[in-house]
Design a protein around this motif. Structure first.
Motif, PDB file in Angstrom:
ATOM      1  N   PHE A   8      11.458 -27.567   2.716  1.00  0.00           N
ATOM      2  CA  PHE A   8      12.034 -26.712   1.681  1.00  0.00           C
ATOM      3  C   PHE A   8      13.568 -26.831   1.680  1.00  0.00           C
ATOM      4  N   ARG A   9      14.138 -26.884   2.875  1.00  0.00           N
ATOM      5  CA  ARG A   9      15.596 -26.973   2.977  1.00  0.00           C
ATOM      6  C   ARG A   9      16.115 -28.256   2.346  1.00  0.00           C
ATOM      7  N   ARG A  10      15.470 -29.370   2.652  1.00  0.00           N
ATOM      8  CA  ARG A  10      15.901 -30.646   2.068  1.00  0.00           C
ATOM      9  C   ARG A  10      15.759 -30.626   0.553  1.00  0.00           C
ATOM     10  N   LEU A  11      14.671 -30.031   0.087  1.00  0.00           N
ATOM     11  CA  LEU A  11      14.452 -29.951  -1.359  1.00  0.00           C
ATOM     12  C   LEU A  11      15.511 -29.074  -2.026  1.00  0.00           C
ATOM     13  N   ASN A  12      15.824 -27.938  -1.395  1.00  0.00           N
ATOM     14  CA  ASN A  12      16.869 -27.060  -1.930  1.00  0.00           C
ATOM     15  C   ASN A  12      18.216 -27.764  -1.987  1.00  0.00           C
ATOM     16  N   VAL A  13      18.546 -28.472  -0.923  1.00  0.00           N
ATOM     17  CA  VAL A  13      19.819 -29.190  -0.886  1.00  0.00           C
ATOM     18  C   VAL A  13      19.868 -30.240  -1.993  1.00  0.00           C
ATOM     19  N   ILE A 160      32.052 -22.080 -20.436  1.00  0.00           N
ATOM     20  CA  ILE A 160      31.419 -20.920 -19.780  1.00  0.00           C
ATOM     21  C   ILE A 160      30.026 -21.294 -19.286  1.00  0.00           C
ATOM     22  N   PHE A 161      29.275 -21.996 -20.121  1.00  0.00           N
ATOM     23  CA  PHE A 161      27.923 -22.425 -19.782  1.00  0.00           C
ATOM     24  C   PHE A 161      27.932 -23.310 -18.533  1.00  0.00           C
ATOM     25  N   CYS A 162      28.806 -24.321 -18.531  1.00  0.00           N
ATOM     26  CA  CYS A 162      28.857 -25.244 -17.391  1.00  0.00           C
ATOM     27  C   CYS A 162      29.404 -24.566 -16.140  1.00  0.00           C
ATOM     28  N   ALA A 163      30.450 -23.763 -16.296  1.00  0.00           N
ATOM     29  CA  ALA A 163      31.065 -23.114 -15.141  1.00  0.00           C
ATOM     30  C   ALA A 163      30.114 -22.126 -14.480  1.00  0.00           C
ATOM     31  N   SER A 164      29.377 -21.346 -15.284  1.00  0.00           N
ATOM     32  CA  SER A 164      28.447 -20.372 -14.703  1.00  0.00           C
ATOM     33  C   SER A 164      27.330 -21.073 -13.945  1.00  0.00           C
ATOM     34  N   ASN A 165      26.810 -22.164 -14.503  1.00  0.00           N
ATOM     35  CA  ASN A 165      25.782 -22.927 -13.803  1.00  0.00           C
ATOM     36  C   ASN A 165      26.333 -23.561 -12.532  1.00  0.00           C
ATOM     37  N   LEU A 166      27.554 -24.077 -12.600  1.00  0.00           N
ATOM     38  CA  LEU A 166      28.172 -24.716 -11.436  1.00  0.00           C
ATOM     39  C   LEU A 166      28.346 -23.715 -10.296  1.00  0.00           C
ATOM     40  N   VAL A 167      28.788 -22.500 -10.615  1.00  0.00           N
ATOM     41  CA  VAL A 167      28.985 -21.478  -9.581  1.00  0.00           C
ATOM     42  C   VAL A 167      27.666 -21.150  -8.890  1.00  0.00           C
ATOM     43  N   VAL A 168      26.613 -20.978  -9.679  1.00  0.00           N
ATOM     44  CA  VAL A 168      25.316 -20.622  -9.093  1.00  0.00           C
ATOM     45  C   VAL A 168      24.770 -21.780  -8.247  1.00  0.00           C
ATOM     46  N   PHE A 169      24.901 -22.993  -8.732  1.00  0.00           N
ATOM     47  CA  PHE A 169      24.429 -24.138  -7.952  1.00  0.00           C
ATOM     48  C   PHE A 169      25.234 -24.311  -6.661  1.00  0.00           C
ATOM     49  N   LEU A 170      26.537 -24.068  -6.721  1.00  0.00           N
ATOM     50  CA  LEU A 170      27.352 -24.149  -5.509  1.00  0.00           C
ATOM     51  C   LEU A 170      26.919 -23.107  -4.484  1.00  0.00           C
ATOM     52  N   MET A 171      26.637 -21.892  -4.972  1.00  0.00           N
ATOM     53  CA  MET A 171      26.178 -20.830  -4.078  1.00  0.00           C
ATOM     54  C   MET A 171      24.831 -21.208  -3.454  1.00  0.00           C
ATOM     55  N   ALA A 172      23.922 -21.744  -4.267  1.00  0.00           N
ATOM     56  CA  ALA A 172      22.613 -22.150  -3.765  1.00  0.00           C
ATOM     57  C   ALA A 172      22.747 -23.291  -2.755  1.00  0.00           C
ATOM     58  N   LEU A 173      23.660 -24.224  -3.017  1.00  0.00           N
ATOM     59  CA  LEU A 173      23.876 -25.344  -2.095  1.00  0.00           C
ATOM     60  C   LEU A 173      24.426 -24.847  -0.756  1.00  0.00           C
ATOM     61  N   ALA A 174      25.385 -23.935  -0.811  1.00  0.00           N
ATOM     62  CA  ALA A 174      25.962 -23.400   0.419  1.00  0.00           C
ATOM     63  C   ALA A 174      24.897 -22.693   1.261  1.00  0.00           C
ATOM     64  N   LEU A 175      24.046 -21.913   0.618  1.00  0.00           N
ATOM     65  CA  LEU A 175      22.986 -21.213   1.349  1.00  0.00           C
ATOM     66  C   LEU A 175      21.958 -22.202   1.904  1.00  0.00           C
ATOM     67  N   ALA A 176      21.639 -23.234   1.110  1.00  0.00           N
ATOM     68  CA  ALA A 176      20.666 -24.225   1.578  1.00  0.00           C
ATOM     69  C   ALA A 176      21.178 -24.961   2.808  1.00  0.00           C
ATOM     70  N   VAL A 177      22.479 -25.198   2.856  1.00  0.00           N
ATOM     71  CA  VAL A 177      23.061 -25.936   3.983  1.00  0.00           C
ATOM     72  C   VAL A 177      23.254 -25.039   5.198  1.00  0.00           C
ATOM     73  N   PHE A 178      23.765 -23.842   4.979  1.00  0.00           N
ATOM     74  CA  PHE A 178      24.183 -23.004   6.106  1.00  0.00           C
ATOM     75  C   PHE A 178      23.202 -21.885   6.461  1.00  0.00           C
ATOM     76  N   LYS A 179      22.175 -21.701   5.645  1.00  0.00           N
ATOM     77  CA  LYS A 179      21.215 -20.639   5.959  1.00  0.00           C
ATOM     78  C   LYS A 179      19.808 -21.198   5.801  1.00  0.00           C
ATOM     79  N   GLY A 180      19.439 -22.065   6.734  1.00  0.00           N
ATOM     80  CA  GLY A 180      18.154 -22.745   6.655  1.00  0.00           C
ATOM     81  C   GLY A 180      16.963 -21.811   6.693  1.00  0.00           C
ATOM     82  N   ARG A 181      17.116 -20.655   7.326  1.00  0.00           N
ATOM     83  CA  ARG A 181      16.004 -19.707   7.408  1.00  0.00           C
ATOM     84  C   ARG A 181      15.619 -19.153   6.042  1.00  0.00           C
ATOM     85  N   ALA A 182      16.516 -19.282   5.078  1.00  0.00           N
ATOM     86  CA  ALA A 182      16.248 -18.747   3.746  1.00  0.00           C
ATOM     87  C   ALA A 182      15.653 -19.801   2.810  1.00  0.00           C
TER      88      ALA A 182
END
Length: 266
Positions: A8-13, A160-182
């Motif tokens: 799941f972690r690899r897929l999320n990343v 706005i469309f691209c920036a909002s998506n970019l922010v959410v994807f960056l947040m998801a990437l950070a969690l996928a990398v640094f919070k594997g339990r999630a």
């Protein structure tokens, strides 16, 4: 279970990184090459201007857009009020071509055909609108101004469309990398974001106006931002609340479909 979390972690990343690349690239193009975007949305912008102009004529006046066009509205209303109903059908039938020709004659689009369409614009004015030179200049200025405004609004909404998506994807990437339990908590969010990205990419690749309509239209645009906002709230829950709310939502849907799966706070 450990093996599943690693998968799941690899897929999320992978999904999050793909989203970051796509929307960072799109935002970069918007900022550094706006002319390229203008060419892509040209047909949509002409359609929007045509609708605005047609509504203006049909109403016997131009909308006062924050007071900027009041004099033009009054002038056109007086000139067209006597003959507008008789010519309305002919005007509506040719409005898209007329708007495109005016923009071409003004070198807003397709400048290579500038000279060729000048006669068409003149014929339209003489045969349909019967406008004076003063009215003609006002109408051409209105169409060109509306076109510039539509492009500016669309560029802003796309950012706005691209920036909002970019922010959410960056947040998801950070969690996928640094919070594997999630990983299990992040997977539904990554899949939803990726699905939305695939749909948007499909509309872009096949040059469908649906993408520009969703981005440009207030109702759909705010709805999409609401969708992204909800996903971002789940990401914040995972980051700072151990995903307790996300856990309840996932378990609720698992129970709803009868899946013998459960997740726990991370």
């Amino acid at each position: 279970m450990v093996h599943s979390l690693a998968l799941f972690r690899r897929l999320n990343v992978f999904l999050s990184l793909a989203g970051v690349v796509i929307f960072a690239t799109a935002l970069g193009v918007l900022v550094t090459a706006p002319d390229r975007i203008d060419r892509m949305v040209q047909d949509f912008a002409v359609s929007q201007v045509s609708d605005r102009f047609q509504e203006t004529i049909a109403a016997h006046q131009l909308e006062d857009r924050a007071g900027r066009l009041k004099g033009l509205a009054e002038g056109l209303a007086a000139r067209f009020s006597d003959s507008i109903e008789a010519q309305k059908a002919r005007l509506e039938a040719r409005i898209d071509k007329f708007v495109a020709d005016v923009l071409t004659a003004g070198c807003k689009i397709d400048c290579d055909r500038q000279a060729a369409v000048r006669e068409d614009v003149t014929a339209f004015f003489e045969g349909v609108l019967r406008a004076t030179e003063d009215a003609r200049a006002q109408i051409e200025a209105f169409i060109e101004k509306e076109y510039d405004e539509v492009l500016a609004e669309l560029r802003r909404d796309l950012k706005i469309f691209c920036a909002s998506n970019l922010v959410v994807f960056l947040m998801a990437l950070a969690l996928a990398v640094f919070k594997g339990r999630a990983s299990a908590h992040l997977l539904p969010i990554s899949l939803l974001l990726s699905l939305a990205t695939v749909i948007a990419t499909y509309f872009y690749v096949f040059n469908q106006n649906w993408l520009w309509t969703i981005v440009f239209n207030d109702y759909w645009g705010w709805s999409y931002l609401g969708f992204v906002g909800v996903l971002f709230a789940f990401l914040m829950d995972i980051a700072f609340n151990r995903g307790r709310i996300t856990t309840r939502v996932i378990n609720f849907f698992c129970h709803l479909v009868g899946a013998a799966v459960a997740v726990f706070p991370c």
